[in-house]
Design a protein around this motif. Structure first.
Motif, PDB file in Angstrom:
ATOM      1  N   PRO A 117     -10.867  -0.480   4.104  1.00 28.77           N
ATOM      2  CA  PRO A 117     -12.194   0.136   4.272  1.00 28.77           C
ATOM      3  C   PRO A 117     -12.209   1.639   4.537  1.00 28.77           C
ATOM      4  CG  PRO A 117     -12.003  -1.848   5.602  1.00 28.77           C
ATOM      5  CD  PRO A 117     -10.653  -1.568   5.046  1.00 28.77           C
ATOM      6  N   ASN A 118     -11.238   2.144   5.318  1.00 28.00           N
ATOM      7  CA  ASN A 118     -11.232   3.581   5.618  1.00 28.00           C
ATOM      8  C   ASN A 118      -9.846   4.003   6.093  1.00 28.00           C
ATOM      9  OD1 ASN A 118     -11.056   3.202   8.540  1.00 28.00           O
ATOM     10  ND2 ASN A 118     -13.205   2.564   8.435  1.00 28.00           N
ATOM     11  N   ASP A 119      -9.719   5.272   6.483  1.00 29.01           N
ATOM     12  CA  ASP A 119      -8.416   5.828   6.858  1.00 29.01           C
ATOM     13  C   ASP A 119      -7.864   5.282   8.166  1.00 29.01           C
ATOM     14  OD1 ASP A 119      -8.351   7.332   4.563  1.00 29.01           O
ATOM     15  OD2 ASP A 119      -9.062   9.175   5.522  1.00 29.01           O
ATOM     16  N   ASP A 120      -8.675   4.567   8.948  1.00 23.77           N
ATOM     17  CA  ASP A 120      -8.160   3.954  10.174  1.00 23.77           C
ATOM     18  C   ASP A 120      -7.210   2.795   9.860  1.00 23.77           C
ATOM     19  OD1 ASP A 120      -9.541   5.682  11.781  1.00 23.77           O
ATOM     20  OD2 ASP A 120     -11.176   4.285  12.225  1.00 23.77           O
ATOM     21  N   TYR A 121      -7.326   2.235   8.672  1.00 25.68           N
ATOM     22  CA  TYR A 121      -6.485   1.109   8.248  1.00 25.68           C
ATOM     23  C   TYR A 121      -5.283   1.625   7.472  1.00 25.68           C
ATOM     24  CZ  TYR A 121     -10.533  -1.860   9.228  1.00 25.68           C
ATOM     25  OH  TYR A 121     -11.572  -2.521   9.837  1.00 25.68           O
ATOM     26  N   SER A 122      -4.165   0.899   7.579  1.00 34.12           N
ATOM     27  CA  SER A 122      -2.993   1.279   6.793  1.00 34.12           C
ATOM     28  C   SER A 122      -2.193   0.043   6.416  1.00 34.12           C
ATOM     29  CB  SER A 122      -2.109   2.259   7.568  1.00 34.12           C
ATOM     30  OG  SER A 122      -1.614   1.649   8.738  1.00 34.12           O
ATOM     31  N   LEU A 123      -1.561   0.127   5.277  1.00 40.36           N
ATOM     32  CA  LEU A 123      -0.638  -0.910   4.838  1.00 40.36           C
ATOM     33  C   LEU A 123       0.687  -0.661   5.533  1.00 40.36           C
ATOM     34  CD1 LEU A 123       0.282  -3.245   2.990  1.00 40.36           C
ATOM     35  CD2 LEU A 123       0.805  -1.509   1.271  1.00 40.36           C
ATOM     36  N   TYR A 124       1.130  -1.614   6.337  1.00 40.34           N
ATOM     37  CA  TYR A 124       2.401  -1.478   7.051  1.00 40.34           C
ATOM     38  C   TYR A 124       3.551  -1.911   6.145  1.00 40.34           C
ATOM     39  CZ  TYR A 124       5.896  -2.030  10.761  1.00 40.34           C
ATOM     40  OH  TYR A 124       7.031  -1.937  11.527  1.00 40.34           O
ATOM     41  N   MET A 163       5.446 -10.318 -10.227  1.00 37.05           N
ATOM     42  CA  MET A 163       4.444  -9.328  -9.854  1.00 37.05           C
ATOM     43  C   MET A 163       5.150  -8.157  -9.170  1.00 37.05           C
ATOM     44  SD  MET A 163       1.135  -9.676  -7.354  1.00 37.05           S
ATOM     45  CE  MET A 163       0.758 -11.266  -8.027  1.00 37.05           C
ATOM     46  N   ASP A 164       4.756  -6.997  -9.502  1.00 35.58           N
ATOM     47  CA  ASP A 164       5.345  -5.774  -8.981  1.00 35.58           C
ATOM     48  C   ASP A 164       4.747  -5.452  -7.610  1.00 35.58           C
ATOM     49  OD1 ASP A 164       6.511  -3.284  -8.682  1.00 35.58           O
ATOM     50  OD2 ASP A 164       5.226  -2.310 -10.171  1.00 35.58           O
ATOM     51  N   LEU A 165       5.618  -5.294  -6.598  1.00 37.74           N
ATOM     52  CA  LEU A 165       5.141  -4.987  -5.246  1.00 37.74           C
ATOM     53  C   LEU A 165       4.421  -3.638  -5.193  1.00 37.74           C
ATOM     54  CD1 LEU A 165       7.840  -6.297  -2.775  1.00 37.74           C
ATOM     55  CD2 LEU A 165       5.466  -6.999  -2.967  1.00 37.74           C
ATOM     56  N   ALA A 166       4.819  -2.700  -6.028  1.00 42.64           N
ATOM     57  CA  ALA A 166       4.134  -1.399  -6.047  1.00 42.64           C
ATOM     58  C   ALA A 166       2.667  -1.589  -6.429  1.00 42.64           C
ATOM     59  CB  ALA A 166       4.824  -0.446  -7.018  1.00 42.64           C
ATOM     60  N   LYS A 167       2.391  -2.498  -7.383  1.00 37.75           N
ATOM     61  CA  LYS A 167       1.005  -2.778  -7.772  1.00 37.75           C
ATOM     62  C   LYS A 167       0.250  -3.444  -6.625  1.00 37.75           C
ATOM     63  CE  LYS A 167       1.471  -3.420 -12.753  1.00 37.75           C
ATOM     64  NZ  LYS A 167       1.359  -4.377 -13.857  1.00 37.75           N
ATOM     65  N   VAL A 168       0.925  -4.354  -5.936  1.00 34.79           N
ATOM     66  CA  VAL A 168       0.300  -5.029  -4.796  1.00 34.79           C
ATOM     67  C   VAL A 168      -0.063  -3.996  -3.729  1.00 34.79           C
ATOM     68  CG1 VAL A 168       0.667  -6.662  -2.902  1.00 34.79           C
ATOM     69  CG2 VAL A 168       1.430  -7.244  -5.215  1.00 34.79           C
ATOM     70  N   LYS A 169       0.868  -3.104  -3.406  1.00 31.19           N
ATOM     71  CA  LYS A 169       0.617  -2.092  -2.382  1.00 31.19           C
ATOM     72  C   LYS A 169      -0.544  -1.185  -2.783  1.00 31.19           C
ATOM     73  CE  LYS A 169       5.303  -2.136  -0.540  1.00 31.19           C
ATOM     74  NZ  LYS A 169       6.551  -1.390  -0.338  1.00 31.19           N
ATOM     75  N   GLU A 170      -0.577  -0.790  -4.043  1.00 33.28           N
ATOM     76  CA  GLU A 170      -1.663   0.052  -4.545  1.00 33.28           C
ATOM     77  C   GLU A 170      -2.995  -0.685  -4.428  1.00 33.28           C
ATOM     78  OE1 GLU A 170      -2.856   1.553  -8.938  1.00 33.28           O
ATOM     79  OE2 GLU A 170      -0.803   2.063  -8.304  1.00 33.28           O
ATOM     80  N   LEU A 171      -2.990  -1.952  -4.759  1.00 29.42           N
ATOM     81  CA  LEU A 171      -4.193  -2.769  -4.676  1.00 29.42           C
ATOM     82  C   LEU A 171      -4.666  -2.905  -3.230  1.00 29.42           C
ATOM     83  CD1 LEU A 171      -6.215  -4.494  -6.216  1.00 29.42           C
ATOM     84  CD2 LEU A 171      -4.621  -6.412  -6.030  1.00 29.42           C
ATOM     85  N   VAL A 172      -3.751  -3.195  -2.324  1.00 26.02           N
ATOM     86  CA  VAL A 172      -4.110  -3.326  -0.902  1.00 26.02           C
ATOM     87  C   VAL A 172      -4.706  -2.016  -0.406  1.00 26.02           C
ATOM     88  CG1 VAL A 172      -3.227  -3.652   1.450  1.00 26.02           C
ATOM     89  CG2 VAL A 172      -2.400  -5.120  -0.408  1.00 26.02           C
ATOM     90  N   ASN A 173      -4.047  -0.908  -0.699  1.00 24.52           N
ATOM     91  CA  ASN A 173      -4.557   0.397  -0.238  1.00 24.52           C
ATOM     92  C   ASN A 173      -5.966   0.675  -0.759  1.00 24.52           C
ATOM     93  OD1 ASN A 173      -2.527   1.407   1.510  1.00 24.52           O
ATOM     94  ND2 ASN A 173      -1.238   1.838  -0.246  1.00 24.52           N
ATOM     95  N   SER A 174      -6.253   0.225  -1.981  1.00 20.80           N
ATOM     96  CA  SER A 174      -7.594   0.452  -2.550  1.00 20.80           C
ATOM     97  C   SER A 174      -8.660  -0.406  -1.864  1.00 20.80           C
ATOM     98  CB  SER A 174      -7.591   0.179  -4.053  1.00 20.80           C
ATOM     99  OG  SER A 174      -7.536  -1.217  -4.318  1.00 20.80           O
ATOM    100  N   LEU A 175      -8.238  -1.493  -1.211  1.00 23.28           N
ATOM    101  CA  LEU A 175      -9.179  -2.401  -0.560  1.00 23.28           C
ATOM    102  C   LEU A 175      -9.432  -2.080   0.909  1.00 23.28           C
ATOM    103  CD1 LEU A 175      -7.893  -5.777  -2.049  1.00 23.28           C
ATOM    104  CD2 LEU A 175      -9.979  -4.553  -2.674  1.00 23.28           C
TER     105      LEU A 175
END
Length: 148
Positions: free
Chosen positions: A15-22, A1-13
């Motif tokens: 809820p709002n701009d207060d959250y971020s993928l670290y 599985m491609d980590l770039a796809k995982v990161k894109e998926l997490v970012n799409s999930l």
């Protein structure tokens, strides 16, 4: 599985701009493969929010992880003492208590100011407060710290 796809998926999930993928990474522990996803939120994230993101991510991953062997999903926060990895994260930490290391010493104190070249940290030296200006280029390591 491609980590770039995982990161894109997490970012799409998120809820709002207060959250971020670290960060997202695959790690091996005790012979197990773990997909570790670290999510943060301005003001801190709680376990319920992490559980909600874990559940939503797990459902989405089930639809795209056919090429992946068995793995465990771990969604957590980067922690109270997370590393500050870039200038933007350092700027976001103004007024926070930090730990930083330079070739000439270790400093713990409140981050007062940051610009593109240096930062100012207020350190308590046996009851006396002193402000230190430290060039960003001299920082070997910097993270948030818990004041004890």
């Amino acid at each position: 599985m491609d980590l770039a796809k995982v990161k894109e998926l997490v970012n799409s999930l998120l809820p709002n701009d207060d959250y971020s993928l670290y960060d997202a990474s695959f790690i091996k522990e005790h012979g197990e493969t773990i997909l570790q996803v670290l999510v943060d939120k301005k003001g801190g994230i709680n376990i319920g929010e992490l559980a909600d993101i874990n559940e939503a991510l797990s459902l989405k991953l089930d639809t795209i992880d056919g090429d992946m062997g068995e793995y465990l999903l771990e969604v957590s926060s980067p922690g109270a003492e997370k590393e500050l990895r870039n200038l933007a994260e350092i700027k976001d930490a103004v007024n926070e208590y930090i730990h930083l290391e330079t070739p000439t010493g270790i400093f713990e104190g409140h981050l007062l100011e940051v610009n593109d070249e240096e930062l100012v940290v207020r350190v308590n030296l046996k009851g006396r407060f002193k402000n230190f200006k430290i060039k960003l280029a001299d920082i070997k390591f910097i993270r948030l710290a818990v004041k004890i």
